[in-house]
Design a protein around this motif. Structure first.
Motif, PDB file in Angstrom:
ATOM      1  N   SER A  97       0.818  -1.212   0.000  1.00  0.00           N
ATOM      2  CA  SER A  97       0.000   0.000   0.000  1.00  0.00           C
ATOM      3  C   SER A  97       0.850   1.260   0.000  1.00  0.00           C
ATOM      4  CB  SER A  97      -0.958   0.006   1.199  1.00  0.00           C
ATOM      5  OG  SER A  97      -0.251  -0.009   2.413  1.00  0.00           O
ATOM      6  N   LYS A 100       2.608   3.197  -4.302  1.00  0.00           N
ATOM      7  CA  LYS A 100       1.374   3.361  -5.067  1.00  0.00           C
ATOM      8  C   LYS A 100       1.445   2.679  -6.428  1.00  0.00           C
ATOM      9  CE  LYS A 100       0.030   7.618  -2.712  1.00  0.00           C
ATOM     10  NZ  LYS A 100       1.121   7.571  -1.725  1.00  0.00           N
ATOM     11  N   SER A 103       0.690  -0.841  -5.757  1.00  0.00           N
ATOM     12  CA  SER A 103      -0.739  -0.946  -5.438  1.00  0.00           C
ATOM     13  C   SER A 103      -1.571  -1.031  -6.705  1.00  0.00           C
ATOM     14  CB  SER A 103      -1.196   0.272  -4.628  1.00  0.00           C
ATOM     15  OG  SER A 103      -0.569   0.338  -3.374  1.00  0.00           O
ATOM     16  N   TYR A 104      -1.337  -0.099  -7.625  1.00  0.00           N
ATOM     17  CA  TYR A 104      -2.139  -0.059  -8.852  1.00  0.00           C
ATOM     18  C   TYR A 104      -1.932  -1.325  -9.689  1.00  0.00           C
ATOM     19  CZ  TYR A 104      -3.315   4.862  -8.035  1.00  0.00           C
ATOM     20  OH  TYR A 104      -3.802   6.024  -7.507  1.00  0.00           O
ATOM     21  N   GLU A 266      -6.506   5.412  -3.934  1.00  0.00           N
ATOM     22  CA  GLU A 266      -5.380   4.781  -3.241  1.00  0.00           C
ATOM     23  C   GLU A 266      -5.860   4.068  -1.992  1.00  0.00           C
ATOM     24  OE1 GLU A 266      -3.082   7.832  -0.434  1.00  0.00           O
ATOM     25  OE2 GLU A 266      -3.043   8.502  -2.514  1.00  0.00           O
TER      26      GLU A 266
END
Length: 297
Positions: A97, A100, A103-104, A266
């Motif tokens: 997390s 980013k 994460s994506y 996010e």
């Protein structure tokens, strides 16, 4: 079962936000009869060698049953896990997390809704020329305005709204040597988003955030907040996003695109919970402690 826990926060960051979160969790634990001790990450130094994996002055600590890790010190979280402690959130989840870009990638791989994103090619140092020409196809696909977002950042910082090629060239030059991405600008959600607080398999609280003078809605950057009732689709997306990154609890920020389509902005594994309490009256700390007790049974 009498439980004892540690709550760890970053002792080097300015302000009281991080200590406030730790104290909030400690208060929630006390309400459920659980004793905890708050430590700064700088209070607990890792020691490792070919003979041992431990902490400096380990004998001075009372060993906990669990750790609430309100920090992004991945190495410390990993060390505690390798020593047999159950850490909430896990080092792997915090790392996923915190980055980013990672994460994506995970969210997209699981078919969850994210903004159209182009990852900047990795550069190891500041270049002696501007590589703007490398981004021609990204510019064509994303158009202007667009968002440039650094992989690491908090509270809406390290996020830039770009209107022209000259602005993009300037920010690309500035960010060389750091991981960043280019994203489509969700115009319908300019200056507004919703925060859904997930604990386990449930959204336990939600608020809408909005700003009258900034494209970001973060309260830290001047945004305001109000109670929000999420749709079942939004709740499903938030829980799925949290599970995809492996978090036990997280703040999931959602934008709304064309036709009010939810889009994940996010996921914050260390979302502070005072603002959402002030807005909704829901004490997320109570849910976190209850979740931890269930997980340890």
């Amino acid at each position: 079962m009498n439980l004892y826990g540690w709550i760890i926060y970053n002792g080097y960051l300015p302000g009281d936000k991080f200590l406030d979160f730790a104290q909030w969790i400690q208060h929630a634990a006390a309400k459920q009869g659980i004793e905890t001790t708050i430590y700064r990450n700088s209070d607990i130094l890792n020691l490792l060698s070919s003979e041992s994996l431990t902490l400096l002055s380990a004998q001075k600590f009372t060993w906990p049953d669990f750790v609430v890790f309100a920090d992004k010190d991945i190495y410390l979280a990993t060390q505690l896990e390798l020593m047999g402690l159950q850490v909430f959130n896990s080092a792997k989840a915090i790392a996923a997390s915190d980055d980013k870009i990672a994460s994506y990638q995970l969210l997209a791989a699981n078919k969850l809704p994210v903004p159209k994103t182009v990852i900047a090619p990795k550069a190891f140092h500041q270049l002696n020329y501007n590589p703007i020409d490398d981004y021609s196809e990204a510019i064509r696909i994303l158009g202007y305005p667009m968002i440039v977002k650094e992989a690491f950042g908090s509270f809406g910082e390290q996020v830039y709204l770009i209107h022209t090629k000259d602005e993009l060239a300037e920010i690309i030059q500035q960010l060389q040597g750091r991981p960043f991405m280019l994203q489509e600008f969700i115009a319908e959600s300019a200056g507004k988003d919703v925060r859904l607080q997930v604990v386990g398999n449930k959204v336990v609280a939600a608020m809408a955030r909005y700003s009258e003078n900034d494209f970001r809605a973060n309260v830290t950057t001047g945004g305001k907040m109000q109670f929000y009732q999420p749709t079942s689709a939004e709740e499903q997306i938030a829980v799925a996003a949290s599970k995809t990154l492996g978090t036990d609890f997280a703040g999931v920020d959602i934008l709304h695109g064309a036709n009010d389509k939810p889009i994940i902005c996010e996921i914050n594994s260390n979302a502070h919970i005072r603002n959402i309490f002030d807005c909704t009256g829901v004490d997320v700390g109570d849910y976190i402690i209850t979740y931890i007790q269930t997980a340890l049974k």
